[in-house]
Scaffold this motif. Structure first.
Motif, PDB file in Angstrom:
ATOM      1  N   ALA A  32       0.813  -1.220   0.000  1.00 16.51           N
ATOM      2  CA  ALA A  32       0.000   0.000   0.000  1.00 16.51           C
ATOM      3  C   ALA A  32       0.846   1.270   0.000  1.00 16.51           C
ATOM      4  CB  ALA A  32      -0.930  -0.005   1.218  1.00 16.51           C
ATOM      5  N   VAL A  33       2.068   1.195   0.525  1.00 21.11           N
ATOM      6  CA  VAL A  33       2.895   2.412   0.648  1.00 21.11           C
ATOM      7  C   VAL A  33       4.117   2.410  -0.272  1.00 21.11           C
ATOM      8  CG1 VAL A  33       2.151   2.792   3.029  1.00 21.11           C
ATOM      9  CG2 VAL A  33       4.227   1.445   2.580  1.00 21.11           C
ATOM     10  N   VAL A 196       8.772 -11.227  -7.181  1.00 18.47           N
ATOM     11  CA  VAL A 196       8.070  -9.948  -7.068  1.00 18.47           C
ATOM     12  C   VAL A 196       8.002  -9.527  -5.600  1.00 18.47           C
ATOM     13  CG1 VAL A 196       5.923  -8.693  -7.496  1.00 18.47           C
ATOM     14  CG2 VAL A 196       6.762 -10.358  -9.169  1.00 18.47           C
ATOM     15  N   ALA A 197       7.788 -10.496  -4.707  1.00 21.41           N
ATOM     16  CA  ALA A 197       7.790 -10.184  -3.277  1.00 21.41           C
ATOM     17  C   ALA A 197       9.142  -9.639  -2.853  1.00 21.41           C
ATOM     18  CB  ALA A 197       7.448 -11.444  -2.469  1.00 21.41           C
ATOM     19  N   ALA A 198      10.221 -10.224  -3.365  1.00 19.78           N
ATOM     20  CA  ALA A 198      11.566  -9.732  -3.048  1.00 19.78           C
ATOM     21  C   ALA A 198      11.751  -8.312  -3.561  1.00 19.78           C
ATOM     22  CB  ALA A 198      12.620 -10.661  -3.650  1.00 19.78           C
ATOM     23  N   HIS A 199      11.347  -8.062  -4.810  1.00 22.98           N
ATOM     24  CA  HIS A 199      11.441  -6.713  -5.361  1.00 22.98           C
ATOM     25  C   HIS A 199      10.625  -5.727  -4.525  1.00 22.98           C
ATOM     26  CE1 HIS A 199      13.278  -8.439  -8.943  1.00 22.98           C
ATOM     27  NE2 HIS A 199      13.394  -7.250  -9.462  1.00 22.98           N
ATOM     28  N   LEU A 200       9.434  -6.149  -4.106  1.00 23.80           N
ATOM     29  CA  LEU A 200       8.564  -5.285  -3.309  1.00 23.80           C
ATOM     30  C   LEU A 200       9.219  -4.950  -1.975  1.00 23.80           C
ATOM     31  CD1 LEU A 200       5.815  -3.899  -2.863  1.00 23.80           C
ATOM     32  CD2 LEU A 200       4.933  -6.100  -2.047  1.00 23.80           C
ATOM     33  N   LEU A 201       9.759  -5.958  -1.308  1.00 27.11           N
ATOM     34  CA  LEU A 201      10.418  -5.735  -0.016  1.00 27.11           C
ATOM     35  C   LEU A 201      11.661  -4.869  -0.161  1.00 27.11           C
ATOM     36  CD1 LEU A 201       9.969  -9.301   1.494  1.00 27.11           C
ATOM     37  CD2 LEU A 201       8.952  -7.193   2.394  1.00 27.11           C
ATOM     38  N   TRP A 202      12.441  -5.101  -1.214  1.00 22.45           N
ATOM     39  CA  TRP A 202      13.618  -4.261  -1.460  1.00 22.45           C
ATOM     40  C   TRP A 202      13.209  -2.808  -1.701  1.00 22.45           C
ATOM     41  CZ3 TRP A 202      15.741  -8.628  -4.896  1.00 22.45           C
ATOM     42  CH2 TRP A 202      16.781  -9.319  -4.236  1.00 22.45           C
ATOM     43  N   ALA A 203      12.175  -2.610  -2.514  1.00 19.00           N
ATOM     44  CA  ALA A 203      11.721  -1.255  -2.824  1.00 19.00           C
ATOM     45  C   ALA A 203      11.241  -0.550  -1.558  1.00 19.00           C
ATOM     46  CB  ALA A 203      10.618  -1.297  -3.877  1.00 19.00           C
ATOM     47  N   TRP A 204      10.495  -1.267  -0.752  1.00 17.76           N
ATOM     48  CA  TRP A 204       9.989  -0.701   0.507  1.00 17.76           C
ATOM     49  C   TRP A 204      11.144  -0.397   1.456  1.00 17.76           C
ATOM     50  CZ3 TRP A 204       8.776  -3.725   5.327  1.00 17.76           C
ATOM     51  CH2 TRP A 204       8.100  -2.959   6.280  1.00 17.76           C
ATOM     52  N   TYR A 205      12.060  -1.336   1.592  1.00 12.69           N
ATOM     53  CA  TYR A 205      13.227  -1.156   2.467  1.00 12.69           C
ATOM     54  C   TYR A 205      13.997   0.101   2.061  1.00 12.69           C
ATOM     55  CZ  TYR A 205      17.852  -2.176   4.492  1.00 12.69           C
ATOM     56  OH  TYR A 205      19.045  -2.099   5.164  1.00 12.69           O
ATOM     57  N   GLY A 206      14.241   0.247   0.745  1.00 13.55           N
ATOM     58  CA  GLY A 206      14.970   1.418   0.277  1.00 13.55           C
ATOM     59  C   GLY A 206      14.231   2.709   0.549  1.00 13.55           C
ATOM     60  N   ALA A 207      12.906   2.693   0.344  1.00 15.98           N
ATOM     61  CA  ALA A 207      12.108   3.894   0.576  1.00 15.98           C
ATOM     62  C   ALA A 207      12.109   4.285   2.053  1.00 15.98           C
ATOM     63  CB  ALA A 207      10.681   3.673   0.083  1.00 15.98           C
ATOM     64  N   VAL A 208      12.050   3.298   2.934  1.00 17.85           N
ATOM     65  CA  VAL A 208      12.093   3.570   4.374  1.00 17.85           C
ATOM     66  C   VAL A 208      13.462   4.133   4.750  1.00 17.85           C
ATOM     67  CG1 VAL A 208      12.079   2.522   6.671  1.00 17.85           C
ATOM     68  CG2 VAL A 208      10.331   1.864   4.994  1.00 17.85           C
ATOM     69  N   GLU A 212      11.543   8.193   2.624  1.00 22.56           N
ATOM     70  CA  GLU A 212      10.421   8.486   1.735  1.00 22.56           C
ATOM     71  C   GLU A 212       9.118   7.849   2.223  1.00 22.56           C
ATOM     72  OE1 GLU A 212      13.455   8.365  -2.117  1.00 22.56           O
ATOM     73  OE2 GLU A 212      11.854   6.885  -1.910  1.00 22.56           O
ATOM     74  N   VAL A 213       9.241   6.799   3.014  1.00 19.07           N
ATOM     75  CA  VAL A 213       8.091   6.081   3.560  1.00 19.07           C
ATOM     76  C   VAL A 213       8.309   5.923   5.053  1.00 19.07           C
ATOM     77  CG1 VAL A 213       6.857   3.882   3.603  1.00 19.07           C
ATOM     78  CG2 VAL A 213       7.572   4.847   1.418  1.00 19.07           C
ATOM     79  N   ARG A 214       7.272   6.181   5.824  1.00 19.90           N
ATOM     80  CA  ARG A 214       7.366   6.039   7.274  1.00 19.90           C
ATOM     81  C   ARG A 214       7.151   4.592   7.667  1.00 19.90           C
ATOM     82  NH1 ARG A 214       3.639   9.266  11.731  1.00 19.90           N
ATOM     83  NH2 ARG A 214       4.549   8.285  13.599  1.00 19.90           N
ATOM     84  N   LEU A 215       7.999   4.101   8.543  1.00 16.62           N
ATOM     85  CA  LEU A 215       7.875   2.723   9.010  1.00 16.62           C
ATOM     86  C   LEU A 215       6.850   2.663  10.127  1.00 16.62           C
ATOM     87  CD1 LEU A 215       8.875  -0.196   8.866  1.00 16.62           C
ATOM     88  CD2 LEU A 215      10.643   0.400  10.518  1.00 16.62           C
ATOM     89  N   GLU A 216       5.731   2.021   9.846  1.00 16.82           N
ATOM     90  CA  GLU A 216       4.664   1.884  10.832  1.00 16.82           C
ATOM     91  C   GLU A 216       4.785   0.541  11.535  1.00 16.82           C
ATOM     92  OE1 GLU A 216       2.687   4.291  11.471  1.00 16.82           O
ATOM     93  OE2 GLU A 216       2.803   5.593   9.695  1.00 16.82           O
ATOM     94  N   ALA A 217       4.412   0.487  12.801  1.00 17.26           N
ATOM     95  CA  ALA A 217       4.434  -0.764  13.551  1.00 17.26           C
ATOM     96  C   ALA A 217       3.407  -1.715  12.970  1.00 17.26           C
ATOM     97  CB  ALA A 217       4.138  -0.513  15.022  1.00 17.26           C
ATOM     98  N   ALA A 218       3.792  -3.005  12.877  1.00 20.08           N
ATOM     99  CA  ALA A 218       2.867  -4.010  12.368  1.00 20.08           C
ATOM    100  C   ALA A 218       1.688  -4.138  13.308  1.00 20.08           C
ATOM    101  CB  ALA A 218       3.587  -5.358  12.221  1.00 20.08           C
TER     102      ALA A 218
END
Length: 219
Positions: A32-33, A196-208, A212-218
């Motif tokens: 989502a983010v 695709v999951a790996a790419h998604l996690l890498w993209a999110w990790y880099g953005a955090v 660029e993206v706020r890390l919210e608690a699970a």
């Protein structure tokens, strides 16, 4: 059945992202983010595998600089040319002695037919990973990232990748990063879209990491 690079299109990546989000609440929050990303497909063959070896355990900037020196120094990127270049010369391009020797190993494997790119492309993911790992200097992470980035396979997950493990820790709200075997087990639910999951996690990790993206608690 072997997944092929056709799924690297923007439409297929978007469909895979939606499927991952539907099937896993943790990835739904990530998806989502995370901005749209392109598939990180790159040249394969002997050149692609050699570059994977060279880029191990160095920064992106250092890897790019070393690769440029290797390309300029060799002039011709072939197994024959690498085998004809001694270890000390390769070290002069910026490679460690170990990576220079590994370069000779993968060149020899190509010349001897132990790595046959056409045959490799017909193997399933597990068999192709094993065939690459049979060559000295090619570990599991290298084999899996080669299959993902150079062959465009869509259901490969390099569970030993530290950035992926950290992103998984964030996504699942864990205190500690999952161990490699636990990362592989966790990723099983993401089949047949593990790449695709790996790419998604890498993209999110880099953005955090870039803020660029706020890390919210699970939840």
């Amino acid at each position: 059945m072997i997944a092929r690079p056709a799924s690297s299109s923007a439409i297929d990546i978007a469909a895979a992202r939606r499927a991952l989000a539907v099937n896993d609440p943790a990835l739904a929050r990530v998806e989502a983010v995370t901005p749209i990303f392109a598939w990180r497909l790159r040249p394969g063959g002997f050149e692609g595998l050699l570059r994977m070896i060279i880029e191990q355990q160095v920064s992106v900037a250092s890897a790019a600089a070393i690769w440029r020196r290797v390309v300029d120094g060799l002039g011709e990127m072939t197994p024959e040319r690498v085998m004809a270049t001694d270890v000390e010369t390769l070290r002069g391009f910026g490679l460690s002695g170990q990576k220079a020797r590994y370069g000779h190993e993968i060149a020899r494997a190509h010349l001897e037919g132990r790595i046959d790119q056409a045959h490799l492309a017909r193997m399933n993911d597990a068999a192709a990973t094993a065939a690459l790992m049979a060559v000295k200097g090619v570990g599991r992470w290298t084999a899996e990232t080669y299959l993902m980035f150079c062959e465009g396979r869509t259901d490969v997950f390099p569970g030993g990748d530290v950035a992926l493990q950290e992103a998984m820790r964030w996504a699942d709200g864990l205190e500690l990063r999952p161990r490699e075997k636990d990362a592989y087990a966790r990723a099983e639910v993401w089949a047949p879209h593990r790449s695709v999951a790996a790419h998604l996690l890498w993209a999110w990790y880099g953005a955090v990491r870039r803020g660029e993206v706020r890390l919210e608690a699970a939840a």
